[in-house]
Design a protein around this motif. Structure first.
Motif, PDB file in Angstrom:
ATOM      1  N   ARG A   1      -1.884 -39.323   5.675  1.00 25.65           N
ATOM      2  CA  ARG A   1      -2.531 -38.065   5.327  1.00 25.65           C
ATOM      3  C   ARG A   1      -1.722 -36.927   5.927  1.00 25.65           C
ATOM      4  O   ARG A   1      -1.126 -37.063   6.997  1.00 25.65           O
ATOM      5  CB  ARG A   1      -3.987 -38.016   5.797  1.00 25.65           C
ATOM      6  N   VAL A   2      -1.698 -35.826   5.236  1.00 30.11           N
ATOM      7  CA  VAL A   2      -0.887 -34.682   5.634  1.00 30.11           C
ATOM      8  C   VAL A   2      -1.765 -33.661   6.360  1.00 30.11           C
ATOM      9  O   VAL A   2      -2.828 -33.279   5.861  1.00 30.11           O
ATOM     10  CB  VAL A   2      -0.219 -34.028   4.403  1.00 30.11           C
ATOM     11  N   VAL A   3      -1.308 -33.254   7.543  1.00 30.98           N
ATOM     12  CA  VAL A   3      -2.059 -32.292   8.356  1.00 30.98           C
ATOM     13  C   VAL A   3      -1.139 -31.134   8.733  1.00 30.98           C
ATOM     14  O   VAL A   3      -0.159 -31.342   9.459  1.00 30.98           O
ATOM     15  CB  VAL A   3      -2.611 -32.950   9.636  1.00 30.98           C
ATOM     16  N   PRO A   4      -1.409 -29.922   8.266  1.00 36.14           N
ATOM     17  CA  PRO A   4      -0.624 -28.754   8.721  1.00 36.14           C
ATOM     18  C   PRO A   4      -0.967 -28.463  10.187  1.00 36.14           C
ATOM     19  O   PRO A   4      -2.139 -28.453  10.575  1.00 36.14           O
ATOM     20  CB  PRO A   4      -1.083 -27.619   7.802  1.00 36.14           C
ATOM     21  N   VAL A   5       0.035 -28.237  10.999  1.00 38.02           N
ATOM     22  CA  VAL A   5      -0.184 -27.964  12.420  1.00 38.02           C
ATOM     23  C   VAL A   5       0.744 -26.826  12.860  1.00 38.02           C
ATOM     24  O   VAL A   5       1.717 -26.501  12.180  1.00 38.02           O
ATOM     25  CB  VAL A   5       0.095 -29.212  13.293  1.00 38.02           C
TER      26      VAL A   5
ATOM     27  N   TYR B   1       7.295 -32.917  10.617  1.00 34.60           N
ATOM     28  CA  TYR B   1       8.351 -32.355   9.771  1.00 34.60           C
ATOM     29  C   TYR B   1       8.381 -30.837   9.893  1.00 34.60           C
ATOM     30  O   TYR B   1       7.344 -30.182  10.010  1.00 34.60           O
ATOM     31  CB  TYR B   1       8.119 -32.720   8.301  1.00 34.60           C
ATOM     32  N   HIS B   2       9.594 -30.311   9.842  1.00 34.57           N
ATOM     33  CA  HIS B   2       9.796 -28.875   9.658  1.00 34.57           C
ATOM     34  C   HIS B   2      10.470 -28.716   8.308  1.00 34.57           C
ATOM     35  O   HIS B   2      11.647 -29.032   8.146  1.00 34.57           O
ATOM     36  CB  HIS B   2      10.670 -28.292  10.767  1.00 34.57           C
TER      37      HIS B   2
ATOM     38  N   CYS C   1       2.463 -32.524   9.702  1.00 34.84           N
ATOM     39  CA  CYS C   1       2.337 -33.830  10.355  1.00 34.84           C
ATOM     40  C   CYS C   1       1.854 -34.863   9.336  1.00 34.84           C
ATOM     41  O   CYS C   1       0.876 -34.622   8.617  1.00 34.84           O
ATOM     42  CB  CYS C   1       1.356 -33.738  11.520  1.00 34.84           C
ATOM     43  N   ARG C   2       2.562 -35.974   9.269  1.00 32.10           N
ATOM     44  CA  ARG C   2       2.125 -37.112   8.446  1.00 32.10           C
ATOM     45  C   ARG C   2       1.495 -38.145   9.380  1.00 32.10           C
ATOM     46  O   ARG C   2       2.160 -38.679  10.262  1.00 32.10           O
ATOM     47  CB  ARG C   2       3.304 -37.734   7.701  1.00 32.10           C
ATOM     48  N   VAL C   3       0.216 -38.418   9.185  1.00 26.28           N
ATOM     49  CA  VAL C   3      -0.521 -39.332  10.051  1.00 26.28           C
ATOM     50  C   VAL C   3      -0.628 -40.688   9.358  1.00 26.28           C
ATOM     51  O   VAL C   3      -1.311 -40.829   8.347  1.00 26.28           O
ATOM     52  CB  VAL C   3      -1.918 -38.776  10.379  1.00 26.28           C
ATOM     53  N   PHE C   4       0.066 -41.679   9.901  1.00 28.49           N
ATOM     54  CA  PHE C   4      -0.003 -43.055   9.412  1.00 28.49           C
ATOM     55  C   PHE C   4      -1.006 -43.829  10.271  1.00 28.49           C
ATOM     56  O   PHE C   4      -1.549 -43.299  11.236  1.00 28.49           O
ATOM     57  CB  PHE C   4       1.368 -43.715   9.493  1.00 28.49           C
ATOM     58  N   ALA C   5      -1.215 -45.085   9.941  1.00 28.42           N
ATOM     59  CA  ALA C   5      -2.162 -45.895  10.716  1.00 28.42           C
ATOM     60  C   ALA C   5      -1.667 -46.126  12.131  1.00 28.42           C
ATOM     61  O   ALA C   5      -2.445 -46.147  13.084  1.00 28.42           O
ATOM     62  CB  ALA C   5      -2.390 -47.241  10.024  1.00 28.42           C
ATOM     63  N   GLU C   6      -0.357 -46.287  12.311  1.00 28.33           N
ATOM     64  CA  GLU C   6       0.171 -46.689  13.616  1.00 28.33           C
ATOM     65  C   GLU C   6       1.189 -45.700  14.176  1.00 28.33           C
ATOM     66  O   GLU C   6       1.730 -45.923  15.253  1.00 28.33           O
ATOM     67  CB  GLU C   6       0.791 -48.086  13.506  1.00 28.33           C
TER      68      GLU C   6
ATOM     69  N   SER D   1       5.526 -26.540  23.287  1.00 29.16           N
ATOM     70  CA  SER D   1       6.197 -27.427  22.338  1.00 29.16           C
ATOM     71  C   SER D   1       5.393 -28.697  22.092  1.00 29.16           C
ATOM     72  O   SER D   1       5.934 -29.802  22.083  1.00 29.16           O
ATOM     73  CB  SER D   1       7.603 -27.774  22.860  1.00 29.16           C
ATOM     74  N   MET D   2       4.091 -28.521  21.860  1.00 30.09           N
ATOM     75  CA  MET D   2       3.209 -29.646  21.550  1.00 30.09           C
ATOM     76  C   MET D   2       2.340 -29.298  20.348  1.00 30.09           C
ATOM     77  O   MET D   2       1.992 -28.131  20.141  1.00 30.09           O
ATOM     78  CB  MET D   2       2.335 -30.000  22.750  1.00 30.09           C
ATOM     79  N   ILE D   3       1.987 -30.317  19.588  1.00 30.45           N
ATOM     80  CA  ILE D   3       1.016 -30.174  18.503  1.00 30.45           C
ATOM     81  C   ILE D   3      -0.208 -31.001  18.857  1.00 30.45           C
ATOM     82  O   ILE D   3      -0.130 -31.946  19.639  1.00 30.45           O
ATOM     83  CB  ILE D   3       1.590 -30.643  17.148  1.00 30.45           C
ATOM     84  N   HIS D   4      -1.345 -30.643  18.282  1.00 28.08           N
ATOM     85  CA  HIS D   4      -2.583 -31.354  18.575  1.00 28.08           C
ATOM     86  C   HIS D   4      -3.089 -32.047  17.311  1.00 28.08           C
ATOM     87  O   HIS D   4      -3.317 -31.401  16.287  1.00 28.08           O
ATOM     88  CB  HIS D   4      -3.632 -30.403  19.133  1.00 28.08           C
ATOM     89  N   ILE D   5      -3.234 -33.359  17.414  1.00 24.11           N
ATOM     90  CA  ILE D   5      -3.746 -34.188  16.316  1.00 24.11           C
ATOM     91  C   ILE D   5      -4.825 -35.100  16.890  1.00 24.11           C
ATOM     92  O   ILE D   5      -4.583 -35.815  17.869  1.00 24.11           O
ATOM     93  CB  ILE D   5      -2.635 -35.048  15.687  1.00 24.11           C
ATOM     94  N   GLU D   6      -6.015 -35.073  16.301  1.00 21.79           N
ATOM     95  CA  GLU D   6      -7.111 -35.960  16.704  1.00 21.79           C
ATOM     96  C   GLU D   6      -7.355 -35.907  18.209  1.00 21.79           C
ATOM     97  O   GLU D   6      -7.471 -36.929  18.888  1.00 21.79           O
ATOM     98  CB  GLU D   6      -6.814 -37.399  16.256  1.00 21.79           C
ATOM     99  N   LYS D   7      -7.372 -34.703  18.759  1.00 22.35           N
ATOM    100  CA  LYS D   7      -7.680 -34.458  20.175  1.00 22.35           C
ATOM    101  C   LYS D   7      -6.632 -35.018  21.123  1.00 22.35           C
ATOM    102  O   LYS D   7      -6.903 -35.230  22.311  1.00 22.35           O
ATOM    103  CB  LYS D   7      -9.066 -35.010  20.527  1.00 22.35           C
ATOM    104  N   ASN D   8      -5.430 -35.270  20.631  1.00 18.80           N
ATOM    105  CA  ASN D   8      -4.301 -35.658  21.470  1.00 18.80           C
ATOM    106  C   ASN D   8      -3.151 -34.685  21.237  1.00 18.80           C
ATOM    107  O   ASN D   8      -3.038 -34.086  20.166  1.00 18.80           O
ATOM    108  CB  ASN D   8      -3.845 -37.084  21.161  1.00 18.80           C
ATOM    109  N   ALA D   9      -2.299 -34.538  22.248  1.00 15.58           N
ATOM    110  CA  ALA D   9      -1.144 -33.639  22.158  1.00 15.58           C
ATOM    111  C   ALA D   9       0.131 -34.462  22.041  1.00 15.58           C
ATOM    112  O   ALA D   9       0.342 -35.408  22.815  1.00 15.58           O
ATOM    113  CB  ALA D   9      -1.074 -32.735  23.385  1.00 15.58           C
TER     114      ALA D   9
END
Length: 359
Positions: free
Chosen positions: A167-171, A209-210, A199-204, A177-185
């Motif tokens: 799934r694609v997530v704009p961040v 990407y820029h 950000c492309r979020v895979f299962a594992e 120099s950190m991004i936050h995804i699912e409450k993690n940095a």
């Protein structure tokens, strides 16, 4: 054994594909399980029977009609199989599949495997699935593998490439120099601080990407409130601010081997030593980790605790002898400079002018 996991399996002529995923019950994980199974089988069943699971069915309509989830439609469109849904509350319509969980427990988890990671568990399951193909099918003289070979010609071929499952997530990265995804940095290179990213979020794993350029990859963290940092992302900044090396969280989190700590202890007590240590870490961008650690070990044995010495040892390991570059020392290098005065050959000319005879 990891307690929080999601078990997936498919059955085609009793040929099994088992894989554990972290417990993230959402539609794109369902897509992962299908894609993995199809790749294992090397083909796609023409029809797959389902319960009315919400990851596939948005709404149960009259009779066998269903309003399917958009991502499930994308999956079917990519692999061209048909879906058949059981009547609500009548899971027995799937036949032997209802008992497959108990069968898999007896066949593959007795005794329960002792593992330290999902990767290790999945490797064990893969080996057991392949071994199971030598089992004879009940009420038949064929093995599971032989029965599958007979069914393979009527299955659908795989598409040229597997379906992308993410799934694609704009961040936007912060000033650290950190991004936050699912409450993690997660860290990204310092050159992309305070930047809009994808950000492309895979299962594992996650990929950052820029534009179309992949700038960072991390193993996906399933806990909450964690910082997942790669020290390489911060080396360019530490090269400018070497005084921060001793306190840098990314370096502490990395848990570098003891040989690096030994070099750090030698570098910290001399002028420019911290910057030289950062340059040592930057060598990982040019050489394999094993080669760098090997060169560090040799330099340590010879008492050469300098970046330039380690780099030259790496060249000796990776380049033919006649192509070794000339040692080029940085201005702040700690390697001693020994100047050798060139001889004055004009002295010999003066001897000839005096018509001296040399016996």
């Amino acid at each position: 054994m990891l307690a929080s996991a999601y078990l997936f399996f498919r059955l085609v002529k009793r040929r099994l594909a088992l894989h554990f995923y972290a417990a993230i019950f959402c539609t794109f994980i369902m897509r992962y399980t299908h894609v993995d199974a199809f790749e294992f089988f090397g083909a796609v069943p023409q029809v797959i029977t389902y319960d009315n699971l919400t990851t596939a069915v948005k709404k149960v309509l009259e009779g066998k009609n269903r309003e399917e989830q958009e991502r499930f439609i994308q999956l079917r469109a990519h692999y061209l199989f048909e879906s058949y849904f059981c009547d609500p509350g009548k899971g027995h319509q799937k036949g032997q599949v209802e008992n497959l969980v108990q069968f898999a427990q007896r066949q593959f988890f007795a005794p329960v495997p002792s593992v330290s990671s999902l990767e290790e568990l999945n490797q064990i399951l893969l080996e057991k699935c392949i071994s199971y193909e030598n089992t004879t099918v009940p009420r038949s003289s064929l093995t599971v593998g032989e029965a599958f070979v007979q069914e393979l010609p009527i299955m659908l071929p795989l598409p040229p490439r597997p379906l992308d499952c993410f799934r694609v997530v704009p961040v936007k990265s912060n000033t650290l120099s950190m991004i936050h995804i699912e409450k993690n940095a997660y860290s990204v290179p310092v050159s992309y601080a305070s930047t809009q990213l994808i950000c492309r979020v895979f299962a594992e794993k996650i990929e950052v990407y820029h534009g179309k350029s992949l700038i960072a990859t991390h193993e996906r963290c399933l806990e909450k409130g964690k910082e997942i940092l790669q020290y390489d992302h911060y080396l360019d900044l530490l090269l400018i601010r070497p005084g921060a090396v001793l306190y840098a969280r990314p370096l502490h989190q990395a848990g570098l081997p003891a040989i690096y700590q030994k070099f750090l202890d030698k570098c910290r007590n001399r002028p420019g030593g911290m910057k030289e240590f950062v340059r040592l870490l930057l060598l990982h961008r040019e050489f394999d980790t094993s080669l760098v650690e090997e060169a560090l070990g040799e330099a340590c044995q010879k008492g050469m605790f300098q970046y330039d010495a380690v780099r030259q040892l790496l060249f000796q390991r990776t380049l033919p002898e006649h192509r070794l570059p000339q040692l080029s020392l940085a201005e702040d290098s700690s390697v001693p400079r020994i100047q050798v005065k060139a001889p004055d050959l004009s002295q010999y000319n003066r001897l000839l002018q005096k018509r001296s005879v040399v016996h």
